[in-house]
Design a protein around this motif. Structure first.
Motif, mmCIF file in Angstrom:
data_model
loop_
_atom_site.group_PDB
_atom_site.id
_atom_site.type_symbol
_atom_site.label_atom_id
_atom_site.label_comp_id
_atom_site.label_asym_id
_atom_site.label_seq_id
_atom_site.Cartn_x
_atom_site.Cartn_y
_atom_site.Cartn_z
ATOM 1 N N ALA A 45 0.838 -1.205 0.000
ATOM 2 C CA ALA A 45 0.000 0.000 0.000
ATOM 3 C C ALA A 45 0.870 1.250 0.000
ATOM 4 N N MET A 46 1.970 1.203 0.747
ATOM 5 C CA MET A 46 2.867 2.364 0.792
ATOM 6 C C MET A 46 3.532 2.582 -0.557
ATOM 7 N N ALA A 47 3.973 1.498 -1.173
ATOM 8 C CA ALA A 47 4.599 1.631 -2.489
ATOM 9 C C ALA A 47 3.583 2.187 -3.487
ATOM 10 N N ASP A 48 2.321 1.732 -3.363
ATOM 11 C CA ASP A 48 1.247 2.196 -4.243
ATOM 12 C C ASP A 48 1.015 3.696 -4.071
ATOM 13 N N ALA A 53 -0.009 8.704 -5.382
ATOM 14 C CA ALA A 53 -0.654 9.842 -4.728
ATOM 15 C C ALA A 53 -0.077 11.154 -5.236
ATOM 16 N N ARG A 54 -0.963 12.101 -5.507
ATOM 17 C CA ARG A 54 -0.485 13.421 -5.893
ATOM 18 C C ARG A 54 -1.499 14.482 -5.523
ATOM 19 N N GLU A 55 -1.011 15.724 -5.491
ATOM 20 C CA GLU A 55 -1.867 16.829 -5.105
ATOM 21 C C GLU A 55 -2.717 17.258 -6.295
ATOM 22 N N CYS A 56 -3.988 17.488 -6.041
ATOM 23 C CA CYS A 56 -4.874 18.005 -7.081
ATOM 24 C C CYS A 56 -4.396 19.405 -7.471
ATOM 25 N N LEU A 57 -4.228 19.647 -8.775
ATOM 26 C CA LEU A 57 -3.720 20.941 -9.232
ATOM 27 C C LEU A 57 -4.715 22.067 -8.978
ATOM 28 N N ILE A 58 -5.987 21.703 -8.819
ATOM 29 C CA ILE A 58 -7.009 22.734 -8.628
ATOM 30 C C ILE A 58 -7.158 23.090 -7.152
ATOM 31 N N CYS A 59 -7.438 22.108 -6.321
ATOM 32 C CA CYS A 59 -7.835 22.426 -4.942
ATOM 33 C C CYS A 59 -6.772 22.083 -3.891
ATOM 34 N N GLY A 60 -5.773 21.252 -4.233
ATOM 35 C CA GLY A 60 -4.762 20.887 -3.245
ATOM 36 C C GLY A 60 -5.092 19.626 -2.478
ATOM 37 N N ASN A 61 -6.233 18.993 -2.746
ATOM 38 C CA ASN A 61 -6.579 17.702 -2.148
ATOM 39 C C ASN A 61 -5.589 16.643 -2.641
ATOM 40 N N ILE A 62 -5.506 15.529 -1.923
ATOM 41 C CA ILE A 62 -4.625 14.453 -2.370
ATOM 42 C C ILE A 62 -5.445 13.378 -3.053
ATOM 43 N N GLY A 63 -5.047 13.021 -4.258
ATOM 44 C CA GLY A 63 -5.764 11.998 -5.010
ATOM 45 C C GLY A 63 -4.785 11.239 -5.870
ATOM 46 N N SER A 65 -4.889 11.571 -9.386
ATOM 47 C CA SER A 65 -4.732 12.179 -10.712
ATOM 48 C C SER A 65 -4.553 13.682 -10.556
ATOM 49 N N GLU A 66 -4.349 14.373 -11.693
ATOM 50 C CA GLU A 66 -4.080 15.814 -11.652
ATOM 51 C C GLU A 66 -5.254 16.602 -11.093
ATOM 52 N N ARG A 67 -6.460 16.056 -11.307
ATOM 53 C CA ARG A 67 -7.659 16.690 -10.754
ATOM 54 C C ARG A 67 -8.348 15.658 -9.877
ATOM 55 N N CYS A 68 -8.655 16.048 -8.636
ATOM 56 C CA CYS A 68 -9.185 15.057 -7.686
ATOM 57 C C CYS A 68 -10.636 14.718 -7.981
ATOM 58 N N ASP A 69 -11.128 13.679 -7.318
ATOM 59 C CA ASP A 69 -12.498 13.191 -7.539
ATOM 60 C C ASP A 69 -13.537 14.270 -7.268
ATOM 61 N N ILE A 70 -13.258 15.142 -6.296
ATOM 62 C CA ILE A 70 -14.242 16.166 -5.943
ATOM 63 C C ILE A 70 -14.286 17.252 -7.017
ATOM 64 N N PRO B 2 -10.676 10.048 1.508
ATOM 65 C CA PRO B 2 -9.447 9.816 0.743
ATOM 66 C C PRO B 2 -9.681 8.865 -0.417
ATOM 67 N N ASP B 3 -8.838 8.990 -1.434
ATOM 68 C CA ASP B 3 -8.887 8.125 -2.616
ATOM 69 C C ASP B 3 -8.508 6.685 -2.260
ATOM 70 N N ALA B 4 -8.811 5.767 -3.184
ATOM 71 C CA ALA B 4 -8.651 4.339 -2.891
ATOM 72 C C ALA B 4 -7.285 3.917 -2.331
ATOM 73 N N PRO B 5 -6.141 4.217 -3.002
ATOM 74 C CA PRO B 5 -4.874 3.701 -2.453
ATOM 75 C C PRO B 5 -4.581 4.279 -1.069
ATOM 76 N N LEU B 6 -4.906 5.558 -0.890
ATOM 77 C CA LEU B 6 -4.656 6.215 0.387
ATOM 78 C C LEU B 6 -5.581 5.635 1.458
ATOM 79 N N ASP B 7 -6.812 5.333 1.048
ATOM 80 C CA ASP B 7 -7.782 4.749 1.968
ATOM 81 C C ASP B 7 -7.309 3.372 2.446
ATOM 82 N N ASP B 8 -6.755 2.569 1.525
ATOM 83 C CA ASP B 8 -6.204 1.267 1.897
ATOM 84 C C ASP B 8 -5.079 1.442 2.913
ATOM 85 N N LEU B 9 -4.197 2.413 2.619
ATOM 86 C CA LEU B 9 -3.061 2.658 3.510
ATOM 87 C C LEU B 9 -3.536 3.031 4.904
#
Lengths: 198, 198
Positions: A45-48, A53-63, A65-70, B2-9
């Motif tokens: 899970a940590m390697a995954d 994991a990356r910061e959303c370019l729009i809001c700063g959430n962690i997801g 992809s470049e744009r988070c689910d929200i 949190p997104d799926a991989p982060l949620d697993d972690l």
């Protein structure tokens, strides 16, 4: 004394918030005991997360992809922007399942003590989002601390000439709270913001 | 949320002793923030431990080979055997840097409440070591709890006909301890084991 690889693991675990040297040793032993069900999945899970994991370019959430689910959810109202200090606070708001707008993560609060000024926060991106999007309300969901409230006032001043409402979370008695256990500041805030019941 | 991989972690971190859901979320965010210096090394350390850590076939300590560093250290006295409950207790003894003999890890204590009987402990291997090696003293370094003391008495009885001294750690006032903060049991034990000073 634990062997080298285990010693490394303990040293790294001890650097996690909430774990000290003693609890890191306990955690490491629990991991070794539960190799198949905990240690190996956790390493994976940590390697995954490290890879994806990356910061959303729009809001700063962690997801992932470049744009988070929200930010990409068409069902979330883009006209209401909720400003939070951290991703942890965003998650806390989401757990309440009551806000259906979008977020903006500041990445901290102004703090004279810690030397954090406006330039250290994710403010320009916020101003740009408010200018670009058709935001009709900014909700400041910042902590009821000195730094949180200073930041809220700073943002409210900054947005003054936009002509849109800037609101902040109500302060008062927490649900389930007993007066006897509340601090003076909360009672004062709750009293001054008292509501008419009939 | 949190997104799926982060949620697993977070779910896996929350299963570590000493971490709950909230501290697991904090730890996960800290890991994402410190990807290079903490998350990646920790993932690697866990994979390393998952691959290499194993129980010493002789004493039950955790190491990287079939026989641990202590069991193979010629400078450690094989005639004095210290019996401990767990690897964590072995590490605690080693931190004190005062014991220069060998260990035997029981893997638990007898416990009527938890249904742990003699057959669940690493006892036959211990008896065999004492028979094979030239052990001249067995030190029972078990906790001063009901279960720890029950286990100590069980082992002492078991070894009665070997004709070798079986000792246990002294009970009394801990170093730096103030009487006012000690429980009655400790004071009773310290009084009954009082030493003559002159």
């Amino acid at each position: 004394m634990p062997d080298a690889p285990l010693d490394d693991l303990i040293g790294l675990l001890a650097r996690l918030p909430g774990l000290g040297p003693r609890s890191a040793r306990r955690a490491a032993l629990a991991l070794v005991r539960k190799r198949r069900v905990l240690l190996e999945p956790l390493a994976a899970a940590m390697a995954d997360v490290a890879e994806h994991a990356r910061e959303c370019l729009i809001c700063g959430n962690i997801g992932t992809s470049e744009r988070c689910d929200i930010c990409t959810d068409p069902k979330r109202d883009p006209t209401t922007l909720c400003v939070v200090e951290s991703v942890a606070d965003l998650w806390a708001m989401e757990r309440a399942q009551v806000f259906r707008g979008r977020y903006h993560v500041m990445g901290g609060t102004l703090s004279a003590l810690d030397g954090i000024g406006p330039e250290d926060l994710n403010l320009p991106r916020m101003a740009q989002r408010i200018a670009d999007d058709s935001v009709t309300e900014v909700i400041l969901a910042l902590g009821a601390t000195v730094d949180g409230q200073t930041t809220a006032h700073y943002i409210a001043d900054m947005l003054e000439d936009r002509g849109i409402p800037v609101t902040s979370l109500a302060q008062g008695v927490p649900v389930g709270g007993e007066l006897d256990y509340l601090d003076d500041g909360t009672i004062t805030a709750a009293l001054s913001a008292r509501r008419q019941m009939r």
